[in-house]
Design a protein around this motif. Structure first.
Motif, PDB file in Angstrom:
ATOM      1  N   ILE A   7       0.833  -1.207   0.000  1.00 27.28           N
ATOM      2  CA  ILE A   7       0.000   0.000   0.000  1.00 27.28           C
ATOM      3  C   ILE A   7       0.867   1.257   0.000  1.00 27.28           C
ATOM      4  O   ILE A   7       0.630   2.196  -0.776  1.00 27.28           O
ATOM      5  N   THR A   8       1.876   1.303   0.879  1.00 27.99           N
ATOM      6  CA  THR A   8       2.697   2.524   0.969  1.00 27.99           C
ATOM      7  C   THR A   8       3.499   2.745  -0.312  1.00 27.99           C
ATOM      8  O   THR A   8       3.687   3.885  -0.741  1.00 27.99           O
ATOM      9  N   THR A   9       3.972   1.663  -0.920  1.00 23.29           N
ATOM     10  CA  THR A   9       4.711   1.799  -2.177  1.00 23.29           C
ATOM     11  C   THR A   9       3.795   2.301  -3.286  1.00 23.29           C
ATOM     12  O   THR A   9       4.179   3.190  -4.069  1.00 23.29           O
ATOM     13  N   LEU A  10       2.584   1.749  -3.357  1.00 25.71           N
ATOM     14  CA  LEU A  10       1.616   2.197  -4.366  1.00 25.71           C
ATOM     15  C   LEU A  10       1.266   3.669  -4.152  1.00 25.71           C
ATOM     16  O   LEU A  10       1.236   4.450  -5.114  1.00 25.71           O
ATOM     17  N   CYS A  11       1.025   4.040  -2.907  1.00 24.51           N
ATOM     18  CA  CYS A  11       0.699   5.448  -2.612  1.00 24.51           C
ATOM     19  C   CYS A  11       1.852   6.367  -2.999  1.00 24.51           C
ATOM     20  O   CYS A  11       1.638   7.459  -3.537  1.00 24.51           O
ATOM     21  N   PHE A  12       3.078   5.932  -2.707  1.00 26.11           N
ATOM     22  CA  PHE A  12       4.251   6.731  -3.051  1.00 26.11           C
ATOM     23  C   PHE A  12       4.320   6.957  -4.563  1.00 26.11           C
ATOM     24  O   PHE A  12       4.521   8.089  -5.024  1.00 26.11           O
ATOM     25  N   ILE A  13       4.158   5.892  -5.340  1.00 25.05           N
ATOM     26  CA  ILE A  13       4.256   6.009  -6.791  1.00 25.05           C
ATOM     27  C   ILE A  13       3.168   6.921  -7.341  1.00 25.05           C
ATOM     28  O   ILE A  13       3.425   7.779  -8.205  1.00 25.05           O
ATOM     29  N   VAL A  14       1.952   6.757  -6.850  1.00 28.95           N
ATOM     30  CA  VAL A  14       0.837   7.593  -7.326  1.00 28.95           C
ATOM     31  C   VAL A  14       1.074   9.052  -6.958  1.00 28.95           C
ATOM     32  O   VAL A  14       0.829   9.960  -7.763  1.00 28.95           O
ATOM     33  N   LEU A  15       1.577   9.301  -5.751  1.00 30.31           N
ATOM     34  CA  LEU A  15       1.848  10.685  -5.331  1.00 30.31           C
ATOM     35  C   LEU A  15       2.954  11.320  -6.180  1.00 30.31           C
ATOM     36  O   LEU A  15       2.881  12.518  -6.501  1.00 30.31           O
ATOM     37  N   VAL A  16       3.951  10.546  -6.546  1.00 32.74           N
ATOM     38  CA  VAL A  16       5.000  11.056  -7.437  1.00 32.74           C
ATOM     39  C   VAL A  16       4.399  11.390  -8.798  1.00 32.74           C
ATOM     40  O   VAL A  16       4.703  12.436  -9.394  1.00 32.74           O
ATOM     41  N   HIS A  17       3.542  10.519  -9.289  1.00 28.46           N
ATOM     42  CA  HIS A  17       2.851  10.776 -10.568  1.00 28.46           C
ATOM     43  C   HIS A  17       2.071  12.085 -10.497  1.00 28.46           C
ATOM     44  O   HIS A  17       2.149  12.923 -11.406  1.00 28.46           O
ATOM     45  N   ILE A  18       1.335  12.264  -9.411  1.00 23.62           N
ATOM     46  CA  ILE A  18       0.539  13.488  -9.242  1.00 23.62           C
ATOM     47  C   ILE A  18       1.453  14.708  -9.174  1.00 23.62           C
ATOM     48  O   ILE A  18       1.176  15.753  -9.784  1.00 23.62           O
ATOM     49  N   GLY A  19       2.548  14.581  -8.427  1.00 24.80           N
ATOM     50  CA  GLY A  19       3.461  15.704  -8.241  1.00 24.80           C
ATOM     51  C   GLY A  19       4.104  16.171  -9.528  1.00 24.80           C
ATOM     52  O   GLY A  19       4.360  17.366  -9.721  1.00 24.80           O
ATOM     53  N   ILE A  36       2.978  12.184 -23.736  1.00 23.84           N
ATOM     54  CA  ILE A  36       2.085  11.110 -24.178  1.00 23.84           C
ATOM     55  C   ILE A  36       0.950  10.855 -23.201  1.00 23.84           C
ATOM     56  O   ILE A  36      -0.218  10.775 -23.602  1.00 23.84           O
ATOM     57  N   ILE A  37       1.267  10.746 -21.923  1.00 28.02           N
ATOM     58  CA  ILE A  37       0.252  10.364 -20.932  1.00 28.02           C
ATOM     59  C   ILE A  37      -0.454  11.598 -20.389  1.00 28.02           C
ATOM     60  O   ILE A  37       0.182  12.552 -19.936  1.00 28.02           O
ATOM     61  N   ALA A  38      -1.763  11.526 -20.422  1.00 25.19           N
ATOM     62  CA  ALA A  38      -2.565  12.642 -19.930  1.00 25.19           C
ATOM     63  C   ALA A  38      -3.334  12.288 -18.664  1.00 25.19           C
ATOM     64  O   ALA A  38      -4.045  13.128 -18.107  1.00 25.19           O
ATOM     65  N   ALA A  39      -3.216  11.049 -18.219  1.00 21.47           N
ATOM     66  CA  ALA A  39      -3.989  10.584 -17.064  1.00 21.47           C
ATOM     67  C   ALA A  39      -3.505  11.258 -15.781  1.00 21.47           C
ATOM     68  O   ALA A  39      -2.302  11.408 -15.562  1.00 21.47           O
ATOM     69  N   LYS A  40      -4.455  11.634 -14.959  1.00 23.05           N
ATOM     70  CA  LYS A  40      -4.141  12.251 -13.670  1.00 23.05           C
ATOM     71  C   LYS A  40      -4.943  11.557 -12.577  1.00 23.05           C
ATOM     72  O   LYS A  40      -5.991  10.974 -12.826  1.00 23.05           O
ATOM     73  N   PHE A  41      -4.393  11.652 -11.350  1.00 21.90           N
ATOM     74  CA  PHE A  41      -5.068  11.055 -10.197  1.00 21.90           C
ATOM     75  C   PHE A  41      -5.330  12.126  -9.155  1.00 21.90           C
ATOM     76  O   PHE A  41      -4.658  13.166  -9.129  1.00 21.90           O
ATOM     77  N   LYS A  42      -6.304  11.860  -8.286  1.00 16.77           N
ATOM     78  CA  LYS A  42      -6.548  12.742  -7.158  1.00 16.77           C
ATOM     79  C   LYS A  42      -5.631  12.335  -6.006  1.00 16.77           C
ATOM     80  O   LYS A  42      -5.407  11.153  -5.762  1.00 16.77           O
ATOM     81  N   SER A  43      -5.110  13.326  -5.311  1.00 13.44           N
ATOM     82  CA  SER A  43      -4.080  13.067  -4.300  1.00 13.44           C
ATOM     83  C   SER A  43      -4.630  12.691  -2.937  1.00 13.44           C
ATOM     84  O   SER A  43      -3.906  12.111  -2.118  1.00 13.44           O
ATOM     85  N   ILE A  44      -5.885  12.962  -2.670  1.00 10.13           N
ATOM     86  CA  ILE A  44      -6.405  12.842  -1.312  1.00 10.13           C
ATOM     87  C   ILE A  44      -6.314  11.410  -0.781  1.00 10.13           C
ATOM     88  O   ILE A  44      -5.903  11.178   0.358  1.00 10.13           O
ATOM     89  N   ILE A  45      -6.676  10.413  -1.602  1.00 11.79           N
ATOM     90  CA  ILE A  45      -6.720   9.035  -1.112  1.00 11.79           C
ATOM     91  C   ILE A  45      -5.309   8.489  -0.859  1.00 11.79           C
ATOM     92  O   ILE A  45      -5.022   7.999   0.244  1.00 11.79           O
ATOM     93  N   PRO A  46      -4.384   8.532  -1.839  1.00  9.85           N
ATOM     94  CA  PRO A  46      -3.026   8.011  -1.553  1.00  9.85           C
ATOM     95  C   PRO A  46      -2.311   8.791  -0.455  1.00  9.85           C
ATOM     96  O   PRO A  46      -1.591   8.199   0.351  1.00  9.85           O
ATOM     97  N   PHE A  47      -2.502  10.102  -0.413  1.00  9.21           N
ATOM     98  CA  PHE A  47      -1.864  10.918   0.621  1.00  9.21           C
ATOM     99  C   PHE A  47      -2.389  10.521   2.002  1.00  9.21           C
ATOM    100  O   PHE A  47      -1.615  10.386   2.955  1.00  9.21           O
TER     101      PHE A  47
END
Length: 537
Positions: free
Chosen positions: A53-65, A142-153
């Protein structure tokens, strides 16, 4: 417009799936490589899912950042991405995750060592830098996908807070509490690495390691002797005791021990004389200098650093029994100006600390001769720390190349050490007729790889041990009496050997208990019986 939205949703779903799989793989690798489950099922333990979970959250947060409008956040996210990819690159190159020993070395390493290891560092960060650049280009173009930060954070911070709480509870009623009171925070920070195995866990440990260096700054003399030492000491038999400590020296590359190239003909001659010994089956107590030297020169044990601060070191014991003490070393084995390292804490207790001016070890004999010429103290204990065979394997000269024209660089460094020990031995013989000399190494080496980077290769522990004394009392049987029942002479015995040489008797019950407990301090910070480690190699 609707088509673009569908594409973004599909990209988001695919990326989330990729990130989930990558996170699971990294969590699995981290756990099995750090052996935190002690060979139990990975998938049956909650820690695996927490790390996932923490690794997944970290990766998603980096993507968002990376997609942030704020340059600072983009910069931090890019740095975190680079550090994560560096960890992956390290694993691919060494087959291991970054250990606490490696992290400690980052803090303790001198500028000379940083420069000497630059090639290995580039091998790790070079691919990581290229991969980071490529990923950022793909994200932006190329990639346009974005995620919301609230859940992984939310999940990331909550787990971090829970981990901190657990650490606090654990340290309240354990030896970690004493460490914290002493200003040593690494033990607690290491627990955080097990729940946050990507970047943040290692950065937390690095911060704690940096904050913990102040505990090594004290210059106060320690009054208490280790319980193994029987007082009062005897009048010393040896006027001069010299311990030459090699560096990263693998015993199987010594012709003295059967290597097919004549790397150590001079040492073979020296330690084949009457009163000399070439000891077989010797191993170091650790694979890092920063850990091995304290296990030799103090009553430190692999399980705890308490004795380092509570008991006199070998150097302080020598001074107590009227020896003048010297710490002589290659300039490339220099200690930070503050001496705020574990073995610097011991070194600074010496009467004299001096470093050579030439980077080749052969010139240390000149420093030793100068020392013996200028000092008429009747008793001397001298510790000589060689550069030896530390990477990048450049401690050799033309004489070594002429002697072994077809040898690889590592073998040339062993040949140079052979000449160095002979030069030091000649100086000792010139100025003393009542001496004892030990040559050994702080640890071995995985040739062309390094040391302290792998939890499976025994080469980083296999070392030479050679001994010569003009005193009949200290013969080969004396050294053999410290061999443990497994058939090996452990680096943990060095402190007891030196204690005897300096005039101290050792409690035989305590000594036997230590001999029967042959273990090593592993690169990842764990402690393992040496024979179990050797047989698993």
């Amino acid at each position: 417009m609707k088509t673009c939205k569908i594409i973004k949703n599909n990209q988001r779903l695919i990326l989330l799936l990729v990130y989930t799989v990558l996170s699971a793989v990294w969590a699995y690798i981290f756990i099995i490589k750090t052996d935190t489950l002690y060979n139990k099922s990975v998938f049956g333990k909650p820690l695996f899912y927490i790390d996932w979970i923490t690794t997944l959250c970290f990766i998603v947060l980096v993507h968002i950042g990376v997609y942030s409008r704020h340059y600072f956040i983009v910069g931090i996210s890019t740095l975190f991405l680079f550090l994560f990819l560096s960890e992956i690159s390290y694993f691919i190159y060494y087959g291991e995750v970054i250990s606490t020993g490696v992290l400690d070395s980052i803090i303790d390493t001198t500028s000379n060592e940083v420069f000497s290891m630059s090639k290995q560092v580039l091998i790790i960060i070079g691919p990581a830098f290229i991969a980071t650049t490529l990923i950022l280009f793909i994200f932006r173009k190329i990639i346009a996908a974005k995620f919301k930060s609230i859940i992984p954070f939310f999940f990331y911070i909550i787990i971090y807070i829970i981990a901190l709480f657990i650490v606090t509870v654990i340290t309240t009623d354990s030896s970690l509490n004493n460490d914290i009171k002493r200003g040593y925070y690494k033990g607690s920070a290491n627990l955080l690495r097990f729940t946050h195995p990507v970047v943040v866990g290692n950065l937390s440990y690095l911060l704690a390691s940096f904050a913990s260096t102040n505990i090594y700054s004290s210059t106060n003399e320690i009054e208490k002797f280790n319980e193994a030492i029987l007082l009062p000491p005897n009048k010393p038999d040896n006027d001069l005791v010299v311990l030459i400590m090699g560096e990263a020296s693998l015993v199987t590359r010594y012709s003295t021990y059967g290597y097919h190239k004549q790397t150590t003909p001079l040492m073979t001659n020296i330690f084949s004389q009457n009163g000399a010994c070439i000891i077989q089956n010797s191993h170091s107590a650790a694979a890092f200098t920063r850990d091995s030297l304290p296990l030799t020169l103090s009553f430190n044990i692999p399980e705890s650093d308490d004795n380092l601060f509570n008991n006199k070191s070998i150097i302080e014991m020598a001074k107590f029994n009227h020896y003048k003490t010297y710490w002589l070393a290659s300039p490339l084995q220099g200690i930070k100006d503050s001496f705020e390292t574990k073995y610097g804490f011991i070194a600074r207790k010496s009467d004299v600390v001096t470093f050579g001016e030439d980077r080749h070890d052969i010139h240390l004999s000149e420093l030793l001769e100068k020392t013996l010429q200028q000092d008429n103290s009747p008793k001397k204990f001298i510790f000589v720390h060689l550069r030896g065979s530390h990477q990048p394997y450049e401690n050799y000269d033309e004489i070594d190349k002429q002697a072994l024209p077809d040898a690889e660089k590592y073998d040339l460094t062993i040949h140079h050490t052979d000449r160095t020990v002979k030069a030091l031995y000649d100086v000792i013989n010139k100025y003393s007729d009542n001496y004892t000399l030990i040559y050994t190494s702080d640890h071995g080496e995985i040739v062309n790889v390094g040391h302290g980077v792998n939890n499976t290769n025994v080469d980083q522990f296999l070392i030479p041990f050679m001994f010569i004394s003009t005193n009949d009392r200290y013969n080969c049987q004396f050294i053999e009496s410290f061999r443990n029942p497994t058939g090996y002479l452990s680096g943990l015995m060095n402190k007891y050997i030196l204690s005897n040489l300096l005039g101290y008797n050792v409690d035989q019950t305590i000594l036997n208990k230590e001999k029967n407990n042959d273990r090593v301090f592993m690169p990842d910070g764990s402690v393992m019986p040496f024979l179990k480690f050797y047989n698993n190699d």
